[in-house]
Design a protein around this motif. Structure first.
Motif: not given
Length: 243
Positions: A123-129, A152-159, A191-194
């Motif tokens: 996820l940190q390497a920006r691969i699709s969750f 998975l919980s959080g801003r998935l895919g930068g949403a 980059v868009y949060g944990i």
């Protein structure tokens, strides 16, 4: 109940053992805090060591650490240099004699902590969750897990709005106490949060009395992968004719 409680804490004393083995007495709080500091330091000191857990056993003057790792070479270092450095640094923190044992995890796909960390790195390497979750599930099932669930919980895919997504395969009987379920929480610092990652892996049911020492329990993994390599045809092979 099974959905709200830590699956490892729920099974302590039944099929799971404790990660710290010692008698506290009056300084229980100090020893507990020291254990926490040791674990924190080891994980920060060797971030790429593939460390799943650190088991701590105490005698009067000695602390024995057993580091469960998927990459023993990284933890040990060239000629044991890294382990010796770590030993000296921990001696300064605790003022006690330290002994370090390394336990190799031969199948990291069956360890919830390592599966969670590998998803976090992707996820940190920006691969699709979704891709990261599905690959982790497929790898665990291939190696012999009876069931796996990843959430998975959080801003998935930068949403802009945080949400949770969960995928599972096989079965995960959370209420069955004899079910050997490994569970871990990891975090991906994007980059868009944990993004929080929870992993449950069901390794089969334990019948009879089990040795609860954590180092012994690690050896009781499922025997071999279900699909051990490609299938071969039993029939006669035909030679290709050159026209």
């Amino acid at each position: 109940m099974g959905q709200k409680i830590n699956p490892i804490g729920f099974r302590l004393g039944v099929v799971k053992g404790w990660d710290s083995n010692w008698y506290g007495g009056k300084d229980f709080a100090e020893k507990l805090y020291e254990d926490q500091q040791i674990r924190k330091y080891v994980l920060a000191r060797i971030p790429k060591g593939g460390i799943a857990k650190v088991i701590i056993e105490r005698t009067l003057k000695r602390i024995t650490l057993t580091i469960h790792t998927a990459r023993p070479g990284v933890v040990i270092g060239k000629g044991g240099a890294e382990v010796d450095k770590l030993k000296e640094e921990l001696k300064k923190i605790t003022n006690k004699d330290i002994q370090i044992n390394i336990f190799e995890i031969k199948r990291p796909e069956l360890d919830a902590k390592l599966v969670g960390e590998s998803i976090a790195q992707q996820l940190q390497a920006r691969i699709s969750f979704r891709r990261a979750m599905k690959q982790a599930i497929a790898a665990s099932m291939r190696v012999g897990a009876e069931g796996i669930k990843v959430k998975l919980s959080g801003r998935l895919g930068g949403a802009e709005m945080a949400r949770s997504e969960m995928y599972k395969e096989g079965r995960i009987p959370l209420h069955t106490l004899r079910a050997d379920i490994d569970y871990a929480i990891s975090e991906a610092l994007t980059v868009y949060g944990i993004i929080g990652i929870k992993v449950w892996i069901f390794k089969g049911e334990v019948y009879g009395k089990r040795d609860l020492s954590p180092n012994q329990g690690a050896a009781n993994e499922p025997k071999g992968p279900r699909n051990a390599g490609p299938k071969r045809d039993g029939g006669p092979r035909r030679r290709k004719r050159n026209n």
